[in-house]
Enzyme design. Structure first.
Site, short mmCIF file in Angstrom:
data_model
loop_
_atom_site.label_atom_id
_atom_site.label_comp_id
_atom_site.label_asym_id
_atom_site.label_seq_id
_atom_site.Cartn_x
_atom_site.Cartn_y
_atom_site.Cartn_z
N ASP A 197 0.81 -1.22 0.00
CA ASP A 197 0.00 0.00 0.00
C ASP A 197 0.84 1.27 0.00
O ASP A 197 0.31 2.36 -0.17
CB ASP A 197 -0.94 0.00 1.21
CG ASP A 197 -2.35 0.41 0.83
OD1 ASP A 197 -2.73 0.21 -0.34
OD2 ASP A 197 -3.07 0.93 1.69
N ASP A 609 -11.68 -5.82 10.68
CA ASP A 609 -11.75 -7.27 10.77
C ASP A 609 -12.99 -7.74 11.54
O ASP A 609 -13.72 -8.61 11.08
CB ASP A 609 -10.47 -7.82 11.40
CG ASP A 609 -10.05 -7.03 12.64
OD1 ASP A 609 -10.80 -6.12 13.06
OD2 ASP A 609 -8.97 -7.32 13.19
#
Length: 905
Positions: A197, A609
């Protein structure tokens, strides 16, 4: 975007398959068939004899009755006694200190509520086991219908995420990738993707180096059955490396591979300097070329524009990602997408090595390597890239087009595969009878480099071996961000298989269903709204669903696929397919789609998550907790106090965000089971306990200083209730450590850090969340390094590193106030009032607080020898309660402790 294809021999051809992304690229090609050519023949596969006795791939074992029954009884007893205790406390106020009584009552009621949310979901813990031999027999062994012994296991796509090579060393990431490439799973079924990223050339070139070293490392692991298959972890193992090895050439091979690994580390560690020197040389050449051109044209060389300080690749071209000196279209938030196939899909048939081509003799060893793809998604100003969740969704889309493995396993860059057969163990659940409604398999997180005493409960075994095992007996464990194997179809926001459609599936079991068969409300024309405008992506969805089904080798498996359906080679990659994968990692692709809102990893929380797992459970899916005999994965965790507090702060902040969002368990659908709902409700509520905990930690000091207590007098019933609650607490702890398989010291460390984090990180997270929700204000708590460890050679030196952060203020104040109150009250009682019963009551609670804060104080003071244990704490606790009970029954005996009877004057 530059994309390179790598041949099996390890050579790179940078003249093949070159594309460059922009925000308007669109590719529309026919469906890339994941099965390869052959029409319906690819799915026919001879159906095995279903008359054979069916063997399960996994089993469930409830906790022993001798443990779980007393455990449940103690929970019930403590719940009843808590009710009586709180009733007695409410109807017996302390009129002499009504303020002290009221604060304590409010806190105790909240603690009881919080305990119920945490304890009730633990009523049904279970254990599971797998049978890898049955899995091998069913999917891998040659048979009459499979004479070549080709595997019928479904494909698995591995996702590894990294963002900053300065914070996440490329060598660590490379070792994780090597452990994946060497996993014990059919090589043609494995594809590995890394999401960079940060778009750093350093990470890109480190991955290229890892691919070259994998040519030696992966066959070496297969030849000698190496474990673990992370080279750094393997070569740092203590003990005899030859134990269990039977081949005579092992020592020689190991010596050669270790030498090559040392050279590999030197190359990786030298990459930053090599990239810098290369870029400086190319930039100097560009500047000289420009100056020469200006002189030839007659322009003034002193007025020429400055040459951009670009970052250069080894082939003499500009790096498309982030430059060391940020520039327009080459910064962390503004750069083109890069997708490079560093290891092409392997051939479907084994390729064995020989003694001449490699440094090590790999005769008879399969030297194929899995597919490996480097991905750095496009980033542009004005787009919300949604951090890790956005990066994961890009990998979901790109992998669906390139490999379309029906299962996805995601790992952090510092979590490597420690058990090469862990994926097979997880597959035992997915491929077992009833496995079609499992959305993910969560493996426990295990950590290395933790100090032996685990001062700040970094191992978190109470959660991973206790809470998660208990949730496994409900609807399944929560998703904790890494070490999790997903069913790709569940990530696409579909409900689990509907029994009403079982007949449809049975009639059409030789071909995938369509998306409308899984979701009647999803019309074909609505696919772009949910998944984007990629035709290949949309057509890969039913294929992934079909390939992820269990084998229909038994009449009870009604929603399966025929045996042999996955033994057909898939098509090789072509330029059109790769171009389509490039388009789906562009920053504009998710516009006006449901990615992040309903599909894939869910956006809007720093703990994406937990939210992602919650959404799946809320649709009726279930999950499974897979504890392997050998740890499946291992990673690193912060052992420094400040780093640990900031880690917990991020988790708690995410929980506060969940509580104030539509992901609150109170708003869940009826498909979420009741006890599972309580568990998710606790996830969103637990940080708010910090308000009551901080107040309660100050109550002992207020009691000692004011000379009052939370009760007006030490009533017998108060002490009896307190004693029963205490004994129940001890009994529950002892039984829990037994069925969870953890140590008593680990349980005590968890209790200590619960109070430390509850008075610091959780409190800060609540402040952050409330300010953000009420006023739209976002604040952050920064840390500053103040001093370093004394011994740089000590692997635990970071444990003693002192970094000041504002999170430390509340625990420090609580500790100092309680110590001061103890001194004041003891002096006043000894030389003045002589009310030892009141002093002992307040001193007991103050000592309870200080014992929990001991690791925190130890972290501030430096190196000290640990002495406290939970056994001494419990002994002291019980002794004090018994003493108070004795004094309440014999009030006349208290005069002997220092008071003077007026009748004797």
């Amino acid at each position: 975007m530059s994309m390179t294809k790598r041949n099996q021999g390890g050579e790179f051809d940078q003249n093949q398959w070159s594309f460059e992304t922009n925000s308007n690229n669109e590719y529309d090609d026919g469906f890339h068939d994941a099965y390869g050519d052959g029409g319906d023949e690819r799915l026919q596969g001879d159906i095995e004899n279903t008359d054979k006795p069916w063997k399960p791939l996994s089993r469930v074992f409830p906790i022993k009755t001798s443990i779980i029954v007393p455990y449940r009884i103690l929970i019930f007893i403590r719940l009843i006694v808590l009710g009586f205790f709180l009733h007695w406390r409410i109807v017996n106020p302390n009129n002499n200190a009504i303020w002290l009584w009221l604060m304590s009552i409010v806190c105790e009621v909240w603690f009881a509520f919080s305990w119920i949310l945490d304890q009730i979901p633990k009523l049904c813990p279970i254990n599971r086991s797998t049978d890898l031999e049955v899995l091998r027999e069913k999917f891998d062994l040659p048979s009459s219908s499979n004479p070549t012994g080709r595997s019928d296991l479904p494909g698995v796509d591995f996702f590894v995420s990294t963002a900053d090579p300065e914070k996440e060393p490329p060598l660590t990431t490379a070792n994780t990738i090597l452990s994946i490439l060497a996993v014990d799973y059919p090589v043609e079924k494995v594809a590995c993707y890394i999401s960079d990223d940060g778009g750093a050339l350093l990470t890109f070139e480190a991955m290229a180096e890892a691919c070259c070293f994998a040519d030696l490392w992966v066959p070496f692991c297969k030849k000698h059955n190496i474990e673990p298959r992370n080279p750094d972890a393997y070569f740092n193992l203590k003990g005899d490396p030859t134990k269990g090895k039977t081949r005579t050439d092992f020592v020689k091979d190991r010596r050669k591979v270790k030498r090559e690994y040392e050279e590999f580390k030197v190359r990786i560690n030298g990459l930053p300097d090599a990239i810098r020197r290369r870029s400086e040389a190319f930039n100097a050449r560009e500047e000289m070329t420009l100056l020469k051109h200006l002189r030839e044209s007659g322009a003034d060389p002193m007025e020429h524009p400055k040459v951009q300080k670009a970052t250069w690749m080894a082939d003499g071209t500009h790096w498309h990602g982030t430059w060391s000196n940020a520039a327009k279209e080459h910064s962390k938030g503004d750069h083109a997408g890069v997708l490079q196939v560093m290891l092409k899909p392997p051939s479907y048939d084994p390729i064995t090595g020989n003694s001449e081509d490699q440094l090590v003799d790999f005769t008879g060893v399969d030297i194929r390597l899995p597919m490996f793809v480097y991905v750095s998604r496009e980033k542009r100003p004005g787009y919300d890239h949604n951090k890790k969740a956005g990066a994961m969704n890009c990998l979901v889309r790109a992998s669906a087009i390139l490999s379309n493995g029906p299962f996805i396993l995601n790992l952090d860059c510092d979590h490597y595969i420690n058990n090469c057969r862990a994926i097979r163990e997880g597959m035992c659940f997915m491929m077992d009878q009833g496995g079609e409604d499992i959305c993910y398999i969560q493996f426990p997180q295990r950590f290395e480099g933790i100090d032996p005493s685990d001062r700040y409960a970094n191992h978190n075994t109470v959660f991973f071996d206790g809470n998660m095992r208990a949730l496994d007996g409900l609807q399944g464990p929560v998703y904790v961000g890494t070490g999790c194997m997903f069913r790709r179809f569940a990530l696409y926001a579909f409900d689990p298989p509907n029994p009403a459609k079982m007949t449809v599936a049975k009639e059409n079991e030789t071909q995938p269903l369509t998306t409308s068969d899984f979701d009647p409300d999803l019309d074909v024309n609505l696919l772009p709204k949910r998944f984007g405008n990629s035709t290949m992506l949309a057509e890969s969805i039913p294929v992934a669903e079909f390939q992820g089904r269990p084998i229909a080798d038994h009449p009870d498996i009604k929603f399966g696929r025929p045996p042999g359906a996955l033994r057909v080679p898939r098509d090789p990659l072509d330029a059109v397919t790769v171009a389509e994968a490039v388009s789906v990692i562009s920053c504009w692709y998710e516009d006006k789609t449901e990615w992040g809102e309903r599909v894939g990893w869910i956006y809007g929380s720093v703990t994406e998550d937990v939210v992602t797992g919650f959404r799946m459970h809320n649709r009726g899916w279930r999950s499974v907790y897979c504890i392997t005999k050998r740890d499946a994965f291992r990673g690193s965790a912060p052992i420094n106090l400040t780093d640990r507090l900031h880690q917990v702060l991020r988790w708690a902040t995410g929980s506060v965000e969940i509580f104030f969002s539509r992901n609150n368990a109170l708003l869940a659908s009826t498909k979420l089971k009741f006890l599972q709902r309580l568990a998710y409700l606790n996830v969103g509520i637990y940080p708010f306990t910090s308000f009551f905990l901080i107040v309660y930690c100050f109550l002992p000091a207020m009691s000692l200083i004011s000379g009052q207590f939370i009760v007006q007098e030490l009533n017998i019933w108060f002490l009896v209730y307190l004693m029963i609650i205490t004994f129940c607490l001890i009994g529950l702890a002892l039984l829990e450590v037994r069925w969870a398989g953890i140590g008593l010291e680990e349980w005590w460390r968890n209790e200590q850090f619960w109070l430390i984090s509850g008075t610091s990180s959780h409190f800060a997270a609540c402040i952050q969340g409330l300010l953000k929700v009420i006023a739209g204000i976002e604040i952050s708590f920064t840390l500053t390094s103040k001093s370093a460890g004394e011994d740089e050679d000590d692997i635990y030196a970071d444990l003693y590193l002192v970094k000041w952060t504002s999170l430390m203020i509340p625990p420090i104040v609580i500790a100092l106030v309680n110590i001061a109150a103890l001194v004041i009250a003891f002096s006043r009682t000894l030389f003045g009032s002589g009310k030892w019963n009141m002093f002992i009551g307040g001193a007991f609670f103050a000592s309870w607080v200080l014992c929990h804060l001991y690791p925190f104080a130890k972290g501030l003071m430096g190196r000290r020898r640990k002495t406290p244990t939970i056994v001494f704490v419990w002994a002291g606790l019980i002794s004090i309660i018994i003493s108070l009970l004795w004094m309440a029954l014999n009030p006349g005996g208290i005069n002997a402790l220092g008071t003077t009877d007026t009748n004797d004057e």
